[in-house]
Scaffold this motif. Structure first.
Motif, mmCIF file in Angstrom:
data_model
loop_
_atom_site.group_PDB
_atom_site.id
_atom_site.type_symbol
_atom_site.label_atom_id
_atom_site.label_comp_id
_atom_site.label_asym_id
_atom_site.label_seq_id
_atom_site.Cartn_x
_atom_site.Cartn_y
_atom_site.Cartn_z
ATOM 1 N N ARG A 4 0.842 -1.207 0.000
ATOM 2 C CA ARG A 4 0.000 0.000 0.000
ATOM 3 C C ARG A 4 0.877 1.256 0.000
ATOM 4 N N SER B 21 0.869 4.041 -2.927
ATOM 5 C CA SER B 21 0.559 5.426 -2.543
ATOM 6 C C SER B 21 1.668 6.379 -2.989
ATOM 7 N N PHE C 287 -8.041 4.396 -3.837
ATOM 8 C CA PHE C 287 -7.225 3.224 -4.151
ATOM 9 C C PHE C 287 -8.125 1.997 -4.090
#
Length: 124
Positions: A75, A79, A99
């Protein structure tokens, strides 16, 4: 140079995910977008929202399957890559973002692979 069977399967999974998302009204902005911080599998537009989609495929459900493979480290990489994308593509930078994860699991016999679209997957 040809793709390995694993790379070919990954590309096929991204194709399944892309088709599914387009059937639900999303529009492709970028595919396999890369920068030094990572890669974005799919960047889509859902209405006015920029959607960064991580596509995960697993042949087996061991260790939690495709969904569980998107851990905190993954993640963070997605990001960070998304931030670079928005810096390099300023026309999308002022839009809302989210997302999503498209987790693709093993098919049941002759049926197509099981696809699970998780919207706002990083919010949890």
């Amino acid at each position: 140079m040809s793709d390995s069977p694993r790379q070919a399967l990954g590309q096929a999974a991204e194709g399944w995910a892309l088709t599914h998302l387009e059937e639900h009204g999303l529009r492709l902005l970028a595919r396999n977008w890369r920068c030094r911080l990572g890669e974005l599998d799919l960047v889509m537009l859902d209405g006015d929202t920029v959607v960064f989609v991580e596509v995960r495929y697993r042949r087996h459900n061991a260790w939690g399957g495709a969904e569980a493979s998107v851990d905190a480290r993954k993640r963070a990489r997605v990001s960070a890559a998304a931030q670079v994308f928005l810096q390099q593509q300023p026309r999308w930078a002022r839009r809302p973002c989210r997302f999503d994860v498209v987790a693709i699991g093993p098919a049941e016999r002759a049926s197509p692979p099981r696809l699970n679209w998780i919207r706002s997957a990083f919010d949890a």
